[in-house]
Scaffold this motif. Structure first.
Motif, PDB file in Angstrom:
ATOM      1  N   ASP A  43       7.152   0.588   3.852  1.00  0.00           N
ATOM      2  CA  ASP A  43       7.293  -0.088   5.136  1.00  0.00           C
ATOM      3  C   ASP A  43       5.967  -0.413   5.815  1.00  0.00           C
ATOM      4  O   ASP A  43       5.938  -0.755   6.995  1.00  0.00           O
ATOM      5  CB  ASP A  43       8.131   0.776   6.086  1.00  0.00           C
ATOM      6  CG  ASP A  43       9.547   0.971   5.574  1.00  0.00           C
ATOM      7  OD1 ASP A  43      10.087   0.032   4.960  1.00  0.00           O
ATOM      8  OD2 ASP A  43      10.109   2.057   5.795  1.00  0.00           O
ATOM      9  N   ARG A  44       4.844  -0.306   5.080  1.00  0.00           N
ATOM     10  CA  ARG A  44       3.539  -0.555   5.707  1.00  0.00           C
ATOM     11  C   ARG A  44       2.568  -1.202   4.727  1.00  0.00           C
ATOM     12  O   ARG A  44       2.358  -0.714   3.625  1.00  0.00           O
ATOM     13  CB  ARG A  44       2.930   0.734   6.218  1.00  0.00           C
ATOM     14  CG  ARG A  44       1.534   0.513   6.834  1.00  0.00           C
ATOM     15  CD  ARG A  44       1.068   1.732   7.562  1.00  0.00           C
ATOM     16  NE  ARG A  44       1.063   1.399   8.987  1.00  0.00           N
ATOM     17  CZ  ARG A  44       0.201   1.885   9.854  1.00  0.00           C
ATOM     18  NH1 ARG A  44      -0.685   2.795   9.492  1.00  0.00           N
ATOM     19  NH2 ARG A  44       0.227   1.516  11.102  1.00  0.00           N
ATOM     20  N   VAL A  45       1.957  -2.314   5.181  1.00  0.00           N
ATOM     21  CA  VAL A  45       0.921  -3.015   4.427  1.00  0.00           C
ATOM     22  C   VAL A  45      -0.371  -2.950   5.224  1.00  0.00           C
ATOM     23  O   VAL A  45      -0.380  -3.245   6.431  1.00  0.00           O
ATOM     24  CB  VAL A  45       1.321  -4.491   4.169  1.00  0.00           C
ATOM     25  CG1 VAL A  45       0.174  -5.269   3.541  1.00  0.00           C
ATOM     26  CG2 VAL A  45       2.572  -4.567   3.302  1.00  0.00           C
ATOM     27  N   ARG A  46      -1.447  -2.551   4.556  1.00  0.00           N
ATOM     28  CA  ARG A  46      -2.775  -2.560   5.183  1.00  0.00           C
ATOM     29  C   ARG A  46      -3.409  -3.895   4.851  1.00  0.00           C
ATOM     30  O   ARG A  46      -3.510  -4.286   3.683  1.00  0.00           O
ATOM     31  CB  ARG A  46      -3.628  -1.423   4.625  1.00  0.00           C
ATOM     32  CG  ARG A  46      -4.996  -1.351   5.253  1.00  0.00           C
ATOM     33  CD  ARG A  46      -5.723  -0.100   4.743  1.00  0.00           C
ATOM     34  NE  ARG A  46      -6.806   0.235   5.615  1.00  0.00           N
ATOM     35  CZ  ARG A  46      -8.076   0.177   5.254  1.00  0.00           C
ATOM     36  NH1 ARG A  46      -8.422  -0.167   4.025  1.00  0.00           N
ATOM     37  NH2 ARG A  46      -9.017   0.490   6.116  1.00  0.00           N
ATOM     38  N   TRP A  47      -3.869  -4.619   5.881  1.00  0.00           N
ATOM     39  CA  TRP A  47      -4.461  -5.952   5.747  1.00  0.00           C
ATOM     40  C   TRP A  47      -5.918  -5.821   6.181  1.00  0.00           C
ATOM     41  O   TRP A  47      -6.228  -5.744   7.361  1.00  0.00           O
ATOM     42  CB  TRP A  47      -3.684  -6.905   6.628  1.00  0.00           C
ATOM     43  CG  TRP A  47      -4.143  -8.319   6.726  1.00  0.00           C
ATOM     44  CD1 TRP A  47      -5.242  -8.903   6.173  1.00  0.00           C
ATOM     45  CD2 TRP A  47      -3.472  -9.340   7.461  1.00  0.00           C
ATOM     46  NE1 TRP A  47      -5.296 -10.228   6.518  1.00  0.00           N
ATOM     47  CE2 TRP A  47      -4.217 -10.526   7.305  1.00  0.00           C
ATOM     48  CE3 TRP A  47      -2.317  -9.372   8.234  1.00  0.00           C
ATOM     49  CZ2 TRP A  47      -3.837 -11.730   7.904  1.00  0.00           C
ATOM     50  CZ3 TRP A  47      -1.943 -10.567   8.822  1.00  0.00           C
ATOM     51  CH2 TRP A  47      -2.693 -11.737   8.656  1.00  0.00           C
ATOM     52  N   SER A  48      -6.831  -5.775   5.221  1.00  0.00           N
ATOM     53  CA  SER A  48      -8.245  -5.614   5.566  1.00  0.00           C
ATOM     54  C   SER A  48      -9.046  -6.827   5.120  1.00  0.00           C
ATOM     55  O   SER A  48      -8.787  -7.404   4.068  1.00  0.00           O
ATOM     56  CB  SER A  48      -8.813  -4.322   4.980  1.00  0.00           C
ATOM     57  OG  SER A  48      -8.495  -4.202   3.628  1.00  0.00           O
ATOM     58  N   GLU A  49      -9.988  -7.197   5.961  1.00  0.00           N
ATOM     59  CA  GLU A  49     -10.848  -8.348   5.689  1.00  0.00           C
ATOM     60  C   GLU A  49     -12.305  -7.919   5.779  1.00  0.00           C
ATOM     61  O   GLU A  49     -12.661  -7.100   6.631  1.00  0.00           O
ATOM     62  CB  GLU A  49     -10.619  -9.452   6.724  1.00  0.00           C
ATOM     63  CG  GLU A  49      -9.204  -9.977   6.780  1.00  0.00           C
ATOM     64  CD  GLU A  49      -9.001 -10.999   7.883  1.00  0.00           C
ATOM     65  OE1 GLU A  49      -7.952 -11.643   7.853  1.00  0.00           O
ATOM     66  OE2 GLU A  49      -9.869 -11.151   8.775  1.00  0.00           O
TER      67      GLU A  49
END
Length: 137
Positions: A43-49
């Motif tokens: 239920d969780r996506v880490r979106w890193s840039e």
């Protein structure tokens, strides 16, 4: 993929190119780097840039982390400190108030690319930021 793409459909590392047209400052800023969407739980996506921003002969490293969490039947994007940002709604405009300014965003997903565009307007901001994610690894 397409209009109903979920954040879990975009897992992986993408090439990121961003153009910020800052009308208030009268300048353009470019960012080149990567965006990584990684599943932290079902239920969780880490979106890193991370990348490099260049403008007017200068360059600086930039980075940020967002989280996309399943909430009920949908998904919500939040800042790394837990503050809410916007619903994940591909193909639909979303809003985010920031002080006296308003951000209006749009996520669009195609077969092999996806874009995020934000228009910021108000007394302190006037810019369009368009990010293209391509070449998933």
């Amino acid at each position: 993929m397409g209009l109903d793409a979920l954040p879990t459909d975009l897992l992986g590392t993408w090439t990121l190119t961003r153009v910020v047209d800052d009308r208030l400052a009268g300048e353009r800023r470019d960012v080149v780097g990567t965006a990584t969407l990684a599943l932290e739980s079902p239920d969780r996506v880490r979106w890193s840039e991370e990348g490099t921003m260049t403008w007017a002969g200068r360059s600086v490293p930039v980075s940020r982390t967002l989280y996309v969490d399943r909430v009920g039947a949908g998904w919500e994007v939040s800042f790394s400190d837990g503050r809410p940002f916007h619903p994940w709604a591909t193909g639909e405009r979303v809003g985010h108030p920031c002080g006296r300014d308003l951000y209006t965003g749009l996520i669009e997903v195609a077969e092999s690319t996806w874009t995020v565009e934000w228009q910021a307007s108000g007394p302190e901001k006037d810019y369009v930021m368009r990010t293209v994610h391509s070449e998933r690894r």
